[in-house]
Scaffold this motif. Sequence first.
Motif, PDB file in Angstrom:
ATOM      1  N   TYR A   1       3.327   5.027  -4.874  1.00  0.00           N
ATOM      2  CA  TYR A   1       2.059   5.678  -5.198  1.00  0.00           C
ATOM      3  C   TYR A   1       1.456   6.214  -3.903  1.00  0.00           C
ATOM      4  CZ  TYR A   1       2.148   3.563  -9.818  1.00  0.00           C
ATOM      5  OH  TYR A   1       2.502   3.212 -11.091  1.00  0.00           O
ATOM      6  N   PRO A   2       0.604   7.223  -4.011  1.00  0.00           N
ATOM      7  CA  PRO A   2      -0.105   7.675  -2.807  1.00  0.00           C
ATOM      8  C   PRO A   2      -0.936   6.520  -2.246  1.00  0.00           C
ATOM      9  CG  PRO A   2      -0.534   9.141  -4.681  1.00  0.00           C
ATOM     10  CD  PRO A   2       0.226   7.976  -5.200  1.00  0.00           C
ATOM     11  N   LEU A   3      -1.224   6.579  -0.944  1.00  0.00           N
ATOM     12  CA  LEU A   3      -2.011   5.541  -0.280  1.00  0.00           C
ATOM     13  C   LEU A   3      -3.406   6.053   0.039  1.00  0.00           C
ATOM     14  CD1 LEU A   3       0.699   4.291   2.258  1.00  0.00           C
ATOM     15  CD2 LEU A   3       0.253   3.465  -0.065  1.00  0.00           C
ATOM     16  N   ASP A   4      -4.374   5.141   0.034  1.00  0.00           N
ATOM     17  CA  ASP A   4      -5.724   5.529   0.441  1.00  0.00           C
ATOM     18  C   ASP A   4      -5.827   5.448   1.963  1.00  0.00           C
ATOM     19  OD1 ASP A   4      -6.117   2.843   1.133  1.00  0.00           O
ATOM     20  OD2 ASP A   4      -7.583   2.455  -0.451  1.00  0.00           O
ATOM     21  N   GLY A   5      -7.010   5.638   2.508  1.00  0.00           N
ATOM     22  CA  GLY A   5      -7.208   5.634   3.956  1.00  0.00           C
ATOM     23  C   GLY A   5      -6.896   4.301   4.604  1.00  0.00           C
ATOM     24  N   SER A   6      -6.895   3.231   3.826  1.00  0.00           N
ATOM     25  CA  SER A   6      -6.547   1.906   4.348  1.00  0.00           C
ATOM     26  C   SER A   6      -5.099   1.549   4.062  1.00  0.00           C
ATOM     27  CB  SER A   6      -7.459   0.847   3.729  1.00  0.00           C
ATOM     28  OG  SER A   6      -8.791   1.120   4.037  1.00  0.00           O
ATOM     29  N   GLN A   7      -4.354   2.520   3.543  1.00  0.00           N
ATOM     30  CA  GLN A   7      -2.931   2.390   3.218  1.00  0.00           C
ATOM     31  C   GLN A   7      -2.682   1.471   2.022  1.00  0.00           C
ATOM     32  OE1 GLN A   7      -1.431   1.298   7.103  1.00  0.00           O
ATOM     33  NE2 GLN A   7      -1.206   3.440   7.694  1.00  0.00           N
TER      34      GLN A   7
END
Length: 174
Positions: free
Chosen positions: A80-86
């Motif tokens: 899945y895509p990651l957010d800014g905190s991975q």
Amino acid sequence: MRSYAMFRAPLRLLAPAALLMLAACAPAPIYKVSPTTLTVPPQQVADAPERYGNAEVVWGGRIIAVNNYPDRSEIEVLAYPLDGSQRPLGAQPASGRFLAVMPGYVERYDYPEGHFMTLIGHLNGTRAGKVGDHDYVFPLVQVGQAHLWTPDELQSRKPDVHFGIGIGVIKGWR
């Protein structure tokens, strides 16, 4: 005019302080990446593995299966895509599958199916396999470090900073 000048100086100091406070609310990424770290999804690597060689990646997703072999373990991950905190964004569309290759034996109870993980590692080719009856090409990632996300860590996407007037209740306080 004099009263306006009196407020100008404190406002100049207040704006940067407010920005620093807001920036402090966002958790930092768990892995430090270099400018050469790939940001492409696993499906794109599977489609043209020769373009990416031994590149470093930070990928994450939901654990599908753990398979142990005499010299290594492989964790199949639905990316899945990651957010800014991975952290993997499990509500977003999946971006392919990959195999996380770890040296030695990995206990499947330490990496349970359905849990989310993020890892940093280097691409090490691809392997043909199957997803159900469908032929599939899995990118192989030689894992450098891996992080298994707890439910609490995944829920903490929102900052725990609140502003307001009134009475507050602390969650979990007894």
